[in-house]
Write a protein that holds these residues in place. Structure first.
Motif, PDB file in Angstrom:
ATOM      1  N   LEU A  34      37.836  27.705  37.560  1.00 34.33           N
ATOM      2  CA  LEU A  34      37.696  27.395  36.137  1.00 34.33           C
ATOM      3  C   LEU A  34      38.448  28.412  35.287  1.00 34.33           C
ATOM      4  O   LEU A  34      39.179  28.049  34.365  1.00 34.33           O
ATOM      5  CB  LEU A  34      36.215  27.355  35.753  1.00 34.33           C
ATOM      6  CG  LEU A  34      35.914  26.934  34.321  1.00 34.33           C
ATOM      7  CD1 LEU A  34      36.382  25.509  34.061  1.00 34.33           C
ATOM      8  CD2 LEU A  34      34.416  27.060  34.036  1.00 34.33           C
ATOM      9  N   ILE A  35      38.295  29.691  35.626  1.00 34.42           N
ATOM     10  CA  ILE A  35      39.030  30.744  34.935  1.00 34.42           C
ATOM     11  C   ILE A  35      38.935  32.024  35.760  1.00 34.42           C
ATOM     12  O   ILE A  35      37.982  32.232  36.498  1.00 34.42           O
ATOM     13  CB  ILE A  35      38.495  30.954  33.492  1.00 34.42           C
ATOM     14  CG1 ILE A  35      39.495  31.746  32.645  1.00 34.42           C
ATOM     15  CG2 ILE A  35      37.107  31.572  33.499  1.00 34.42           C
ATOM     16  CD1 ILE A  35      39.209  31.681  31.147  1.00 34.42           C
ATOM     17  N   GLY A  36      39.946  32.877  35.634  1.00 32.67           N
ATOM     18  CA  GLY A  36      39.985  34.132  36.386  1.00 32.67           C
ATOM     19  C   GLY A  36      41.078  34.087  37.441  1.00 32.67           C
ATOM     20  O   GLY A  36      40.797  34.037  38.630  1.00 32.67           O
ATOM     21  N   ASP A  43      39.917  43.489  42.030  1.00 32.27           N
ATOM     22  CA  ASP A  43      38.493  43.834  41.988  1.00 32.27           C
ATOM     23  C   ASP A  43      37.802  43.278  40.744  1.00 32.27           C
ATOM     24  O   ASP A  43      36.798  43.838  40.283  1.00 32.27           O
ATOM     25  CB  ASP A  43      38.284  45.359  42.042  1.00 32.27           C
ATOM     26  CG  ASP A  43      38.417  45.921  43.433  1.00 32.27           C
ATOM     27  OD1 ASP A  43      38.691  45.142  44.365  1.00 32.27           O
ATOM     28  OD2 ASP A  43      38.265  47.156  43.590  1.00 32.27           O
ATOM     29  N   GLY A  44      38.325  42.185  40.197  1.00 30.19           N
ATOM     30  CA  GLY A  44      37.802  41.667  38.950  1.00 30.19           C
ATOM     31  C   GLY A  44      36.812  40.548  39.113  1.00 30.19           C
ATOM     32  O   GLY A  44      36.051  40.471  40.088  1.00 30.19           O
ATOM     33  N   PHE A  45      36.816  39.636  38.146  1.00 24.82           N
ATOM     34  CA  PHE A  45      35.831  38.569  38.063  1.00 24.82           C
ATOM     35  C   PHE A  45      36.522  37.207  38.135  1.00 24.82           C
ATOM     36  O   PHE A  45      37.623  37.029  37.602  1.00 24.82           O
ATOM     37  CB  PHE A  45      35.050  38.667  36.747  1.00 24.82           C
ATOM     38  CG  PHE A  45      34.416  40.006  36.525  1.00 24.82           C
ATOM     39  CD1 PHE A  45      33.251  40.364  37.179  1.00 24.82           C
ATOM     40  CD2 PHE A  45      35.011  40.933  35.675  1.00 24.82           C
ATOM     41  CE1 PHE A  45      32.674  41.611  36.994  1.00 24.82           C
ATOM     42  CE2 PHE A  45      34.447  42.176  35.474  1.00 24.82           C
ATOM     43  CZ  PHE A  45      33.274  42.528  36.127  1.00 24.82           C
ATOM     44  N   VAL A  46      35.865  36.246  38.773  1.00 25.54           N
ATOM     45  CA  VAL A  46      36.384  34.889  38.882  1.00 25.54           C
ATOM     46  C   VAL A  46      35.248  33.901  38.691  1.00 25.54           C
ATOM     47  O   VAL A  46      34.072  34.248  38.833  1.00 25.54           O
ATOM     48  CB  VAL A  46      37.071  34.641  40.248  1.00 25.54           C
ATOM     49  CG1 VAL A  46      38.321  35.510  40.393  1.00 25.54           C
ATOM     50  CG2 VAL A  46      36.115  34.906  41.403  1.00 25.54           C
ATOM     51  N   LEU A  47      35.611  32.648  38.392  1.00 23.18           N
ATOM     52  CA  LEU A  47      34.596  31.633  38.120  1.00 23.18           C
ATOM     53  C   LEU A  47      35.046  30.279  38.680  1.00 23.18           C
ATOM     54  O   LEU A  47      35.393  29.356  37.938  1.00 23.18           O
ATOM     55  CB  LEU A  47      34.342  31.531  36.608  1.00 23.18           C
ATOM     56  CG  LEU A  47      33.134  30.707  36.174  1.00 23.18           C
ATOM     57  CD1 LEU A  47      31.823  31.331  36.660  1.00 23.18           C
ATOM     58  CD2 LEU A  47      33.113  30.559  34.657  1.00 23.18           C
ATOM     59  N   GLN A 276      38.241  39.697  30.848  1.00 20.81           N
ATOM     60  CA  GLN A 276      37.378  39.533  29.680  1.00 20.81           C
ATOM     61  C   GLN A 276      37.130  38.061  29.391  1.00 20.81           C
ATOM     62  O   GLN A 276      36.013  37.675  28.997  1.00 20.81           O
ATOM     63  CB  GLN A 276      37.999  40.217  28.460  1.00 20.81           C
ATOM     64  CG  GLN A 276      37.080  40.249  27.245  1.00 20.81           C
ATOM     65  CD  GLN A 276      35.793  41.008  27.529  1.00 20.81           C
ATOM     66  OE1 GLN A 276      35.810  42.129  28.028  1.00 20.81           O
ATOM     67  NE2 GLN A 276      34.652  40.380  27.230  1.00 20.81           N
ATOM     68  N   ARG A 277      38.155  37.236  29.591  1.00 21.89           N
ATOM     69  CA  ARG A 277      37.954  35.794  29.370  1.00 21.89           C
ATOM     70  C   ARG A 277      36.925  35.220  30.337  1.00 21.89           C
ATOM     71  O   ARG A 277      36.154  34.330  29.976  1.00 21.89           O
ATOM     72  CB  ARG A 277      39.290  35.057  29.493  1.00 21.89           C
ATOM     73  CG  ARG A 277      40.185  35.199  28.271  1.00 21.89           C
ATOM     74  CD  ARG A 277      41.414  34.316  28.372  1.00 21.89           C
ATOM     75  NE  ARG A 277      42.385  34.821  29.336  1.00 21.89           N
ATOM     76  CZ  ARG A 277      43.374  35.665  29.044  1.00 21.89           C
ATOM     77  NH1 ARG A 277      43.535  36.108  27.813  1.00 21.89           N
ATOM     78  NH2 ARG A 277      44.233  36.045  29.976  1.00 21.89           N
ATOM     79  N   VAL A 278      36.911  35.697  31.579  1.00 23.71           N
ATOM     80  CA  VAL A 278      35.892  35.239  32.524  1.00 23.71           C
ATOM     81  C   VAL A 278      34.501  35.601  32.012  1.00 23.71           C
ATOM     82  O   VAL A 278      33.582  34.763  31.989  1.00 23.71           O
ATOM     83  CB  VAL A 278      36.121  35.834  33.925  1.00 23.71           C
ATOM     84  CG1 VAL A 278      34.970  35.436  34.858  1.00 23.71           C
ATOM     85  CG2 VAL A 278      37.445  35.379  34.510  1.00 23.71           C
ATOM     86  N   PRO A 295      39.026  27.055  24.207  1.00 22.66           N
ATOM     87  CA  PRO A 295      40.060  28.000  23.786  1.00 22.66           C
ATOM     88  C   PRO A 295      40.298  29.130  24.782  1.00 22.66           C
ATOM     89  O   PRO A 295      41.426  29.631  24.890  1.00 22.66           O
ATOM     90  CB  PRO A 295      39.520  28.534  22.447  1.00 22.66           C
ATOM     91  CG  PRO A 295      38.648  27.420  21.930  1.00 22.66           C
ATOM     92  CD  PRO A 295      38.008  26.842  23.150  1.00 22.66           C
ATOM     93  N   LEU A 296      39.284  29.518  25.521  1.00 28.97           N
ATOM     94  CA  LEU A 296      39.463  30.553  26.540  1.00 28.97           C
ATOM     95  C   LEU A 296      40.344  30.042  27.679  1.00 28.97           C
ATOM     96  O   LEU A 296      41.185  30.779  28.208  1.00 28.97           O
ATOM     97  CB  LEU A 296      38.105  31.008  27.074  1.00 28.97           C
ATOM     98  CG  LEU A 296      37.225  31.766  26.084  1.00 28.97           C
ATOM     99  CD1 LEU A 296      35.791  31.874  26.615  1.00 28.97           C
ATOM    100  CD2 LEU A 296      37.794  33.154  25.806  1.00 28.97           C
ATOM    101  N   LEU A 297      40.161  28.774  28.052  1.00 29.64           N
ATOM    102  CA  LEU A 297      40.998  28.188  29.093  1.00 29.64           C
ATOM    103  C   LEU A 297      42.461  28.158  28.639  1.00 29.64           C
ATOM    104  O   LEU A 297      43.368  28.515  29.397  1.00 29.64           O
ATOM    105  CB  LEU A 297      40.531  26.764  29.420  1.00 29.64           C
ATOM    106  CG  LEU A 297      39.073  26.583  29.853  1.00 29.64           C
ATOM    107  CD1 LEU A 297      38.803  25.112  30.159  1.00 29.64           C
ATOM    108  CD2 LEU A 297      38.736  27.449  31.053  1.00 29.64           C
TER     109      LEU A 297
END
Length: 389
Positions: A34-36, A43-47, A276-278, A295-297
């Motif tokens: 979906l985003i990330g 080492d970040g974030f995903v969704l 940050q968007r995630v 809008p984030l997508l």
């Protein structure tokens, strides 16, 4: 769940190839992120969430130390014993890689015969390779009665792809294929591997996710993906942090001032803002504000296009056209350089949005796209008792 025809086909293929019924059928899904994007190996974030489309492994026992795999998409079966990374190549290398990864981790992997079918489009950025790895790994764990908790499985499947096959992917794809839950997106911290199941009921909000396969060539095992990863690692080294995940959004400007190379600055800006968007997307979904993630997508796509430079003309046109047709947000999903776009649309706009993208492609003489709506499905499991994790 879908996959019933693929399951029937896998069982029939097993019987034709091996002359007996399989011991069971195991399935694993492709995924939409979906985003990330490209945040996982930083080492970040995903969704991500799991697709309804699945890969099926019909499997049964074989003598110890012997593995044979056949596929509905290959002319001949491939047999191998204990191998080292790179010894089995092509599509069967992903299977041999799973066997190697399990053995390398100390597990007594059972010999097996495996027949594979899949509904996950290959080369589309929907993680057909992770679906294959996850289905095979789940089958081997069950056949051998291996004591391998679900939360440890994605790392072993990833190791098969990274070390055996040689594709420098992060852990996003395998985590989604194994750990997703129906009706949810998987919020994954790629450093700690902690997960949170985020409710993602689009239908209740009158929304849908339209996946548009650009049908542009898509490859992961190439120089461009590896180059992006190396540039991120070099940036982290220059900034003196373990990974770009450690650069906070409010410290981005100061971090960019410390980097001399314009390309590396763009890469860093994408990763930091994408993380940050995630987080912002997760917060909106937690509070049921699904429409507001649009809008984030779209911002994510602009960042992939301009800062990470991983889009191609076909995906850019699909995003622009979907937005013009009324999508609340749209972005490329997957590693880039081809693949798919997702668009957040009102549920009754799938046909009109698809037609608009088809027309835009025809005007540019692109290969026609394919599109379909998706819902969040379950992760890997045995077909007869697949858990709704």
């Amino acid at each position: 769940m879908t996959g019933l025809k693929a399951a029937s086909d896998a069982a029939a293929l097993y019987r034709r190839q091996f002359g007996s019924d399989p011991a069971g059928l195991w399935t694993a899904p492709g995924r939409v992120n979906l985003i990330g994007e490209h945040t996982d190996y930083n080492d970040g974030f995903v969704l991500p969430f799991a697709l309804p489309q699945r890969t099926v492994a019909a499997a049964g026992p074989a003598p110890a130390g012997e593995w044979t795999v056949c596929s509905a998409f290959a002319d001949e079966p491939v047999s191998f014993g204990a191998t080292a990374p790179g010894e089995v190549t092509g599509w069967a290398g992903y299977v041999a890689g799973v066997v190697w990864s399990l053995r390398d981790a100390g597990f007594d992997v059972p010999g097996a015969r495996i027949a594979l079918t899949s509904e996950v489009p290959v080369g589309s950025g929907l993680s057909s390779s992770a679906a294959l790895e996850s289905a095979v790994l789940t089958a081997l764990v069950d056949l051998g009665g291996l004591d391998l908790p679900v939360d440890r499985r994605p790392a072993l499947a990833q190791r098969a792809e990274n070390v055996y096959v040689g594709a420098p992917t992060g852990i996003l794809d395998q985590s989604a294929s194994i750990r997703c839950r129906a009706g949810h997106a998987l919020f994954l911290d790629c450093r700690t591997l902690e997960v949170e199941q985020i409710p993602f009921d689009l239908a209740a909000a009158g929304l849908a996710i339209l996946v548009i396969n650009s049908n542009a060539p898509h490859q992961h095992v190439d120089g461009e993906y590896g180059a992006r990863r190396k540039s991120c690692e070099e940036a982290a080294r220059q900034l003196g942090v373990p990974a770009l995940r450690d650069v906070p959004a409010d410290g981005l400007a100061a971090a960019l001032e410390r980097l001399d190379d314009a390309v590396i600055r763009r890469r860093v800006r994408h990763i930091v803002t994408e993380n940050q968007r995630v987080l912002d997307t997760v917060e909106l979904l937690r509070t049921g504000r699904l429409r507001e993630i649009g809008p984030l997508l779209t911002a994510s796509h602009a960042s992939m296009r301009d800062d990470f430079e991983i889009t191609v003309a076909q995906v850019d046109v699909a995003v622009e056209t979907a937005l013009a047709a009324g999508a609340h947000g749209a972005r490329m999903t997957g590693g880039g350089f081809g693949g798919c776009v997702l668009a957040l649309i009102d549920a009754d706009r799938a046909g009109a949005t698809t037609e608009a993208v088809e027309a835009a492609y025809a005007q540019r003489s692109f290969t026609p796209p394919t599109a379909w709506t998706v819902t969040a499905g379950p992760g890997a499991g045995r077909l007869s008792d697949e858990p709704d994790r």
